[in-house]
Design a protein around this motif. Structure first.
Motif, PDB file in Angstrom:
ATOM      1  N   ILE A 175       0.924  -1.152  -0.167  1.00  0.00           N
ATOM      2  CA  ILE A 175       0.088  -0.165  -0.092  1.00  0.00           C
ATOM      3  C   ILE A 175       0.809   1.181  -0.007  1.00  0.00           C
ATOM      4  CG2 ILE A 175      -1.918   1.199   1.352  1.00  0.00           C
ATOM      5  CD1 ILE A 175      -2.333  -1.677   2.616  1.00  0.00           C
ATOM      6  N   SER A 176       0.766   2.108  -0.823  1.00  0.00           N
ATOM      7  CA  SER A 176       1.438   3.224  -0.943  1.00  0.00           C
ATOM      8  C   SER A 176       0.735   4.570  -1.095  1.00  0.00           C
ATOM      9  CB  SER A 176       2.244   3.275  -2.654  1.00  0.00           C
ATOM     10  OG  SER A 176       1.332   3.158  -3.570  1.00  0.00           O
ATOM     11  N   ALA A 177      -0.553   4.696  -1.041  1.00  0.00           N
ATOM     12  CA  ALA A 177      -1.250   5.883  -0.950  1.00  0.00           C
ATOM     13  C   ALA A 177      -2.469   5.518  -0.159  1.00  0.00           C
ATOM     14  CB  ALA A 177      -1.361   6.545  -2.251  1.00  0.00           C
ATOM     15  N   ALA A 178      -3.551   6.777  -0.216  1.00  0.00           N
ATOM     16  CA  ALA A 178      -4.847   6.670   0.153  1.00  0.00           C
ATOM     17  C   ALA A 178      -5.371   5.757  -0.540  1.00  0.00           C
ATOM     18  CB  ALA A 178      -5.626   8.138   0.089  1.00  0.00           C
ATOM     19  N   VAL A 179      -5.226   5.749  -1.886  1.00  0.00           N
ATOM     20  CA  VAL A 179      -5.806   4.783  -2.959  1.00  0.00           C
ATOM     21  C   VAL A 179      -4.505   4.199  -3.745  1.00  0.00           C
ATOM     22  CG1 VAL A 179      -7.262   4.140  -4.919  1.00  0.00           C
ATOM     23  CG2 VAL A 179      -8.042   6.043  -3.063  1.00  0.00           C
ATOM     24  N   THR A 180      -4.496   2.781  -3.675  1.00  0.00           N
ATOM     25  CA  THR A 180      -3.255   2.228  -4.569  1.00  0.00           C
ATOM     26  C   THR A 180      -4.062   1.447  -5.347  1.00  0.00           C
ATOM     27  OG1 THR A 180      -2.079   1.785  -2.322  1.00  0.00           O
ATOM     28  CG2 THR A 180      -1.405   0.510  -4.226  1.00  0.00           C
ATOM     29  N   ILE A 190      -8.198   0.878  -0.934  1.00  0.00           N
ATOM     30  CA  ILE A 190      -8.659   1.976  -0.538  1.00  0.00           C
ATOM     31  C   ILE A 190      -8.468   2.086   1.069  1.00  0.00           C
ATOM     32  CG2 ILE A 190     -10.441   3.964  -0.431  1.00  0.00           C
ATOM     33  CD1 ILE A 190     -11.109   1.243  -2.893  1.00  0.00           C
ATOM     34  N   ARG A 191      -7.507   3.194   1.459  1.00  0.00           N
ATOM     35  CA  ARG A 191      -7.430   3.208   3.130  1.00  0.00           C
ATOM     36  C   ARG A 191      -8.537   4.351   3.472  1.00  0.00           C
ATOM     37  NH1 ARG A 191      -1.878   4.601   3.654  1.00  0.00           N
ATOM     38  NH2 ARG A 191      -2.150   6.517   3.204  1.00  0.00           N
ATOM     39  N   LEU A 192      -9.348   3.777   4.284  1.00  0.00           N
ATOM     40  CA  LEU A 192     -10.683   4.537   4.648  1.00  0.00           C
ATOM     41  C   LEU A 192     -10.434   5.620   5.415  1.00  0.00           C
ATOM     42  CD1 LEU A 192     -13.073   1.819   5.190  1.00  0.00           C
ATOM     43  CD2 LEU A 192     -13.522   3.621   3.747  1.00  0.00           C
ATOM     44  N   SER A 193      -9.367   5.680   6.310  1.00  0.00           N
ATOM     45  CA  SER A 193      -8.863   6.964   7.190  1.00  0.00           C
ATOM     46  C   SER A 193      -8.313   7.895   6.292  1.00  0.00           C
ATOM     47  CB  SER A 193      -7.929   6.527   8.371  1.00  0.00           C
ATOM     48  OG  SER A 193      -6.766   5.924   7.766  1.00  0.00           O
ATOM     49  N   SER A 194      -7.845   7.783   5.112  1.00  0.00           N
ATOM     50  CA  SER A 194      -7.498   8.965   4.306  1.00  0.00           C
ATOM     51  C   SER A 194      -8.271   9.364   3.226  1.00  0.00           C
ATOM     52  CB  SER A 194      -6.250   8.033   3.470  1.00  0.00           C
ATOM     53  OG  SER A 194      -5.037   7.788   4.388  1.00  0.00           O
ATOM     54  N   VAL A 195      -9.168   8.678   2.931  1.00  0.00           N
ATOM     55  CA  VAL A 195     -10.262   9.134   2.148  1.00  0.00           C
ATOM     56  C   VAL A 195     -11.675   9.699   2.740  1.00  0.00           C
ATOM     57  CG1 VAL A 195      -9.462   7.742   0.295  1.00  0.00           C
ATOM     58  CG2 VAL A 195     -11.254   6.954   1.601  1.00  0.00           C
ATOM     59  N   CYS A 196     -12.405   8.910   3.812  1.00  0.00           N
ATOM     60  CA  CYS A 196     -13.158   9.477   4.390  1.00  0.00           C
ATOM     61  C   CYS A 196     -13.154  10.961   5.200  1.00  0.00           C
ATOM     62  CB  CYS A 196     -13.787   8.625   5.553  1.00  0.00           C
ATOM     63  SG  CYS A 196     -14.480   7.155   4.520  1.00  0.00           S
ATOM     64  N   PRO A 197     -14.049  11.688   5.618  1.00  0.00           N
ATOM     65  CA  PRO A 197     -13.926  12.865   6.027  1.00  0.00           C
ATOM     66  C   PRO A 197     -13.130  12.475   7.634  1.00  0.00           C
ATOM     67  CG  PRO A 197     -16.101  12.654   5.483  1.00  0.00           C
ATOM     68  CD  PRO A 197     -15.487  11.531   5.069  1.00  0.00           C
ATOM     69  N   LEU A 211     -11.422  -3.084  -0.808  1.00  0.00           N
ATOM     70  CA  LEU A 211     -10.906  -3.635  -1.861  1.00  0.00           C
ATOM     71  C   LEU A 211     -11.796  -3.615  -3.189  1.00  0.00           C
ATOM     72  CD1 LEU A 211      -9.272  -6.921  -0.646  1.00  0.00           C
ATOM     73  CD2 LEU A 211      -8.203  -4.630  -0.512  1.00  0.00           C
ATOM     74  N   GLY A 212     -11.303  -3.202  -4.382  1.00  0.00           N
ATOM     75  CA  GLY A 212     -12.001  -2.974  -5.384  1.00  0.00           C
ATOM     76  C   GLY A 212     -11.590  -3.420  -6.725  1.00  0.00           C
ATOM     77  N   GLU A 213     -12.125  -3.662  -7.691  1.00  0.00           N
ATOM     78  CA  GLU A 213     -11.327  -4.140  -9.091  1.00  0.00           C
ATOM     79  C   GLU A 213     -10.754  -2.878  -9.708  1.00  0.00           C
ATOM     80  OE1 GLU A 213     -11.528  -6.731 -10.883  1.00  0.00           O
ATOM     81  OE2 GLU A 213     -13.094  -8.190  -9.579  1.00  0.00           O
ATOM     82  N   TYR A 214      -9.700  -3.112 -10.490  1.00  0.00           N
ATOM     83  CA  TYR A 214      -8.993  -2.018 -11.235  1.00  0.00           C
ATOM     84  C   TYR A 214      -8.958  -2.491 -12.672  1.00  0.00           C
ATOM     85  CZ  TYR A 214      -5.727   1.357 -12.897  1.00  0.00           C
ATOM     86  OH  TYR A 214      -5.126   2.451 -13.680  1.00  0.00           O
ATOM     87  N   PRO A 215      -9.181  -1.921 -13.678  1.00  0.00           N
ATOM     88  CA  PRO A 215     -10.312  -0.541 -13.625  1.00  0.00           C
ATOM     89  C   PRO A 215     -11.625  -0.862 -12.750  1.00  0.00           C
ATOM     90  CG  PRO A 215      -9.352  -0.986 -15.797  1.00  0.00           C
ATOM     91  CD  PRO A 215      -9.147  -2.269 -14.993  1.00  0.00           C
TER      92      PRO A 215
END
Length: 288
Positions: A175-180, A190-197, A211-215
């Motif tokens: 994991i390298s960012a809020a969304v890797t 997706i790191r929730l603490s980094s993208v949620c308010p 976790l989600g598909e990419y694209p």
């Protein structure tokens, strides 16, 4: 220096005491490794991590081992059908329309409630809208909830009074960012603490990730290009762990996370916004 190329995955699929090389199909159809207490869970996870140093281990706790045929299925909520079967094109089309409507409602609620979002992530990024909608159980999305915390995963696996609880260990890229995003793995983390308010409590308490598909699968038209069996996160687990919740916590010397800890009381403004959003989505669903 190690040889470039495919590296074996090591884990537990059955009651065998020893870790060994596994594949995802074997883990999916396996009965899972039984453990007795929290210390054994930590030792088991440490063993898995040691043998798979190139991956981050994400955990998902469930009260049932849901299966399609003989194999575990871990589909995101928007793609789930009864007994692991394909929900049907018409139903999936309805769900994706509902998701888009919920996204618009979320953006409107953020504005009307003045929810702090200084970087305007909710308005700019669809994946952030999905993350909030999924984590707060507003509407089905193409994302799957996971955590880094063994205690949180074990607590979710213990919520009901069922005989067994299950923890799935999923191997994901670093994991390298809020969304890797990993094109090679076809995965977004997706790191929730980094993208949620930052006023939202639940993401931090649960050490939550998605976790989600990419694209991204953003519509029925996109989903129709991907075989149904490939939209299943049971392609990622490298271990399946099971335990008897009552005995597990009694032996552990540590208590499970209480419901009010897993679902903490939110800031008044944010909590009210989520409830009004859910009401709005329910009204929209009735008109679809």
């Amino acid at each position: 220096m190690e040889t470039v190329g495919h590296k074996p995955l090591w884990g537990f699929a059955t009651e065998s005491a020893d870790i060994r090389e596994v594949d995802q199909t074997e883990v999916a159809i396996g009965n899972g490794k039984p453990i007795r207490d929290y210390n054994e869970l930590i030792r088991t996870l440490a063993t898995i991590q040691y043998h798979n140093p190139d991956f981050v281990l994400m955990l998902r706790g469930q009260t049932r081992d849901y299966k399609s045929g003989a194999a575990t299925t871990l589909k995101p909520s928007i793609l789930r059908g009864r007994d692991g079967h394909y929900p049907g094109r018409a139903e999936l089309d309805r769900r994706f329309r509902g998701l888009k409507n919920a996204e618009r409602s979320l953006a409107e609620q953020f504005r009307s409630h003045n929810i702090p979002d200084p970087k305007q992530r909710v308005f700019k990024h669809r994946i952030v809208r999905w993350a909030i909608l999924q984590h707060y159980e507003v509407v089905d999305t193409p994302l799957l909830d996971v955590t880094l915390s063994p205690r949180i995963a074990a607590s979710f696996a213990s919520i009901s009074n069922r005989e067994w609880g299950y923890i799935y260990v999923l191997a994901v890229p670093n994991i390298s960012a809020a969304v890797t995003s990993s094109a090679e793995a076809g995965l977004q983390i997706i790191r929730l603490s980094s993208v949620c308010p930052y006023i939202a409590m639940r993401p931090g308490v649960q050490e939550g990730y998605l976790l989600g598909e990419y694209p991204e699968i953003d519509a029925m038209e996109t989903k129709s290009l991907i075989p149904y069996e490939e939209t299943d996160f049971s392609l990622r687990p490298i271990s399946k762990i099971k335990f008897r919740p009552r005995n597990f916590w009694d032996r552990s010397g540590i208590s499970e996370a209480a419901h009010e800890h897993l679902y903490p009381e939110e800031d008044d403004g944010f909590g009210r916004m989520i409830e009004e959003l859910k009401d709005d989505v329910r009204r929209q669903r009735g008109s679809l």
